[in-house]
Design an enzyme around this catalytic site. Structure first.
Site, PDB file in Angstrom:
ATOM      1  N   ASN A  56       0.826  -1.208   0.000  1.00  0.00           N
ATOM      2  CA  ASN A  56       0.000   0.000   0.000  1.00  0.00           C
ATOM      3  C   ASN A  56       0.861   1.259   0.000  1.00  0.00           C
ATOM      4  O   ASN A  56       2.002   1.249   0.469  1.00  0.00           O
ATOM      5  CB  ASN A  56      -0.911   0.014   1.229  1.00  0.00           C
ATOM      6  CG  ASN A  56      -2.048  -0.980   1.117  1.00  0.00           C
ATOM      7  OD1 ASN A  56      -2.590  -1.179   0.033  1.00  0.00           O
ATOM      8  ND2 ASN A  56      -2.402  -1.613   2.228  1.00  0.00           N
ATOM      9  N   HIS A  57       0.286   2.335  -0.500  1.00  0.00           N
ATOM     10  CA  HIS A  57       0.915   3.653  -0.413  1.00  0.00           C
ATOM     11  C   HIS A  57       0.356   4.386   0.804  1.00  0.00           C
ATOM     12  O   HIS A  57      -0.707   4.047   1.323  1.00  0.00           O
ATOM     13  CB  HIS A  57       0.650   4.447  -1.697  1.00  0.00           C
ATOM     14  CG  HIS A  57       1.477   3.995  -2.864  1.00  0.00           C
ATOM     15  ND1 HIS A  57       2.443   4.782  -3.448  1.00  0.00           N
ATOM     16  CD2 HIS A  57       1.495   2.823  -3.543  1.00  0.00           C
ATOM     17  CE1 HIS A  57       3.015   4.123  -4.435  1.00  0.00           C
ATOM     18  NE2 HIS A  57       2.453   2.926  -4.517  1.00  0.00           N
TER      19      HIS A  57
END
Length: 215
Positions: A76-77
Site C-alpha cells: 500500500n501507499h
C-alpha cells in the site's frame, strides 16, 4: 541394479534461475517458477508458484498451489499523507542526502499476509496486506482478496466474497484435525491413493484419530 527404484522418492526444491529472492525462506519440495520475485517471505514445504508471481511480506503454508501472475502482499501507499508518491518514504531515490522513512517500511513489513496449508490460489489473484487465508481455501482466478478468508471456503470476485464452503463444516473440522500436511512427505506419497478419492468422509474416517461426537 534398478536406478529408478533406488532413486530418492522426494524431489528437491527447484527455483528457476530467473526468479529473484530477497530475505526469503523456501521449504523443501517447492517449485518457484520463471520471473517470480519473493521478498521478506516464507514458503512452506511442497508449495509451488507459477511464473511471474510476486510475493512480499507474507507467510505461506505447505502444499499450497499458486498459479501464474499472482500478487501476494501488494504494498500500500501512504494514503493519509499529503502525497501518495514514493518520494515521501524513499526520498533518497531523488536526493542522495535524504533518508528513507524507516518507520513506514517497518509498518509495511509488519502488515503480513498469512496463507494456510493446502490453499489453491488461481491465476491473477491479488491478496492485499494483512489478509489471513485459512487452510484448504480456494481463491478463484482474478479475485482481489481484501479481507480474511475462512478455512475450506471458496471466494471470488472484486472484492472477493465467499461463493460457498468446500465441505460441510464437520468434514472441514476433521480435515483440520488430521492436518495431513504435517505428515512426513514420504507418508503423504505412500498414502496418495487415499487422496485420490472424492469420498472425503471416508478419508476422515480412516485418518481422524479423534472419535466422532455422540449424536
Amino acid at each position: 541394479m534398478n536406478d529408478q527404484a533406488s532413486a530418492p522418492k522426494i524431489a528437491e526444491t527447484v527455483i528457476h534461475p530467473t526468479a529473484r529472492l530477497r530475505e526469503a525462506s523456501i521449504g523443501r519440495q517447492c517449485e518457484i517458477g520463471e520471473r517470480c520475485a519473493i521478498e521478506y517471505a516464507t514458503i512452506g514445504d511442497a508449495t509451488y508458484l507459477g511464473r511471474d508471481c510476486m510475493v512480499a511480506d507474507a507467510e505461506i503454508g505447505k502444499f499450497t498451489a499458486i498459479a501464474a501472475d499472482v500478487r501476494i502482499g501488494a504494498p500500500n501507499h501512504p494514503m493519509g499523507r499529503p502525497s501518495l508518491h514514493r518520494f515521501t518514504y524513499v526520498p533518497e531515490y531523488y536526493d542522495p542526502a535524504a533518508r528513507r522513512d524507516a518507520t513506514f517500511f517497518a509498518d509495511r513489513r509488519g502488515d503480513r499476509v498469512r496463507i494456510g496449508h493446502d490453499v489453491w490460489i488461481g491465476h491473477g489473484v491479488i491478496v492485499l496486506p494483512g489478509v489471513t487465508v485459512g487452510d484448504g481455501a480456494v481463491l478463484a482466478a482474478g479475485a482481489v482478496v481484501s479481507r480474511d478468508v475462512a478455512p475450506y471456503t471458496i471466494v471470488g470476485g472484486v472484492p472477493a466474497r465467499q461463493i460457498r464452503e468446500r465441505f460441510p463444516r464437520d468434514i472441514a473440522a476433521r480435515l483440520a484435525r488430521i492436518a495431513w500436511w504435517d505428515w512426513p512427505f514420504d507418508t503423504v506419497l505412500d498414502r496418495v491413493a487415499a487422496f485420490q478419492t472424492e469420498d472425503v468422509a471416508a478419508f476422515c474416517d480412516r485418518w481422524d484419530v479423534q472419535p466422532l461426537p455422540e449424536r
